[in-house]
Design an enzyme around this catalytic site. Structure first.
Site, PDB file in Angstrom:
ATOM      1  CB  THR A  91      -3.577  -7.781  -1.416  1.00 11.04           C
ATOM      2  OG1 THR A  91      -3.894  -9.046  -0.820  1.00 11.04           O
ATOM      3  CG2 THR A  91      -4.249  -6.673  -0.643  1.00 11.04           C
ATOM      4  CG  ASP A  92      -0.056  -8.335  -6.139  1.00 10.04           C
ATOM      5  OD1 ASP A  92       0.663  -7.900  -5.215  1.00 10.04           O
ATOM      6  OD2 ASP A  92      -0.077  -7.796  -7.262  1.00 10.04           O
ATOM      7  CE  LYS A  93       5.453 -13.904  -5.042  1.00 10.93           C
ATOM      8  NZ  LYS A  93       6.629 -13.098  -5.405  1.00 10.93           N
TER       9      LYS A  93
END
Lengths: 163, 163, 163, 163
Positions: free
Chosen positions: D25-27
């Site tokens: 995942t990312d921000k």
């Protein structure tokens, strides 16, 4: 009595400025913890380069590998996307067949240490067998840097070394 | 005398089988060292799930986060592309606001432990402030698993826990 | 007849120098193919910064997100650990709710284009709903850069744009 | 008239179930876009294995490599941490020195296609020179699978193949 303290011998830090990538963040909105080890690796590569020593050539010409045996990291504050961080690297131990690097990750905007860590390595040949460092390796690594550290312009705290 | 040894309380391991991805390897031909921390994270997620506890819900419903404060890993043998590995996870410490997980990475084909490590966490709210674990958290984590570990079919050595 | 060709409007490339990380390689000894998309993302971030436009602020202040809808990459030659690469980025299309970036990855040592690609994006709000770009967005992105591209010192071939 | 349509020859999909990792995942709270290419690679590996063909052995015994020449991905809906996704893989083209895989990423919970893509490969020897596929390669890849696809239990839409 007359021999220098370890910090005197190994203490010179190399500093490399990097910017946090979007890909390095996770759903918590901060840098994913495994990516600090990637930064440590950048620190090692640049520490060597600053001493006129190419880690790529070490692998390709000397057929020697700095295999990772141990890692430690303490996370003190988060890093965010697009932050500038300073990767500070120095050698904390150097033996005939092994060495250790110490690291500090510093937020460039305010000089805060957001993580510190250590990695231990053994030198092997291409087949993974432990060997001694090639001739002249220690001298090259302990020589004064020929390329200067990058300056962050930040107030970097005086170094006390990782605990 | 009458209180159980820590291993009795926390000792039950969860086991999760994974296969090494091509993307996890590096030019040395083995798994890049930072990826072991990714495996540890899979271990934690599955340890929780096996106890009927979804870490995703923990973040989304309880607005609680297990922030990583510390990691340690010792690498004993390399892992290769397409290897099956067993991620073994257990709790080594559980306090009011923090906990520690211990891990073993086992090569499934012969049961050899190729890495062992530990991560320390503190619980925070969404804004990053340290808080206590939500009500009932400890009970859920220390309860016997409701989902069984995956079996590798390998001869997994009797557990002695990380040093 | 009188309107400028697309290359005239969107054609200015931003150039950002990066060094290939060990973590980006795989067991084939070259950069793993997914990492080119990470480089594209660095290119976008720096393209925006060079125009006085922080993508981080775009997300945090404007609550707008450039969600990726499409990616394409053609790989022409491998990249190796420690290579210096030049990430070249420009805008190839800009509409009310979407835009496209084009990229070239250039080996800095000899100016060879080793990959070229494209990404398509739509702008959304924090909840993922498609929206129009915020006021003034297009002007900022199409304005001449206020920060100059990094120069590789390499002979970069005259740009013809991706096919 | 008598020759089968391409879908008849190449159309059989392999399905592999994976769970989204926190690290992916990312921000933005969703899976970072480059990680879909990692899933495609898992799909290829498992497609081969299901036909009794180990891609690891292909590299190690046949000294042949499926170098990536081209990738395309269209992102239709986000994937989230801990989601179960089904990686669907099939061959869309097979020539003497090259082949193409097509992919669908399906959310297992509701059978929605969240991404689709394609990768083009050429076969090379260890030194990177293009070569023909080893003897028997095509037969092995086009043979019916000997290992069944994983079933998600989801309603997977009838396959129409990527456009």
């Amino acid at each position: 009595m007359t021999s220098p303290a370890p910090e005197d011998v190994f203490g010179e830090w190399h500093e490399k400025l990097e910017r946090v990538r979007y890909s390095e963040t996770d759903k918590m909105g901060i840098v994913y913890y495994a990516n600090y080890l990637v930064w440590f690796e950048i620190g090692r590569t640049e520490f060597c380069r600053a001493r006129g020593f190419s880690y790529r050539d070490f692998e390709e010409n000397d057929e020697s590998y700095l295999v990772v045996a141990e890692t430690y990291c303490r996370y003190k504050a988060p890093a965010y996307y697009d932050d500038e961080i300073l990767i500070r690297t120095h050698i904390t131990e150097l033996r005939r067949r092994s060495l250790r690097f110490g690291y500090e990750i510093v937020r460039a905007s305010d000089g805060q240490i957001i993580a510190e860590g250590e990695t231990g390595h053994v030198v092997t040949d291409a087949s993974g067998r432990v060997r001694s460092f090639p001739e002249g390796f220690a001298q090259r690594l302990l020589a004064p840097p020929v390329i200067k550290s990058q300056s962050s312009g930040a107030i970097v705290p005086s170094e006390t070394g990782p605990a």
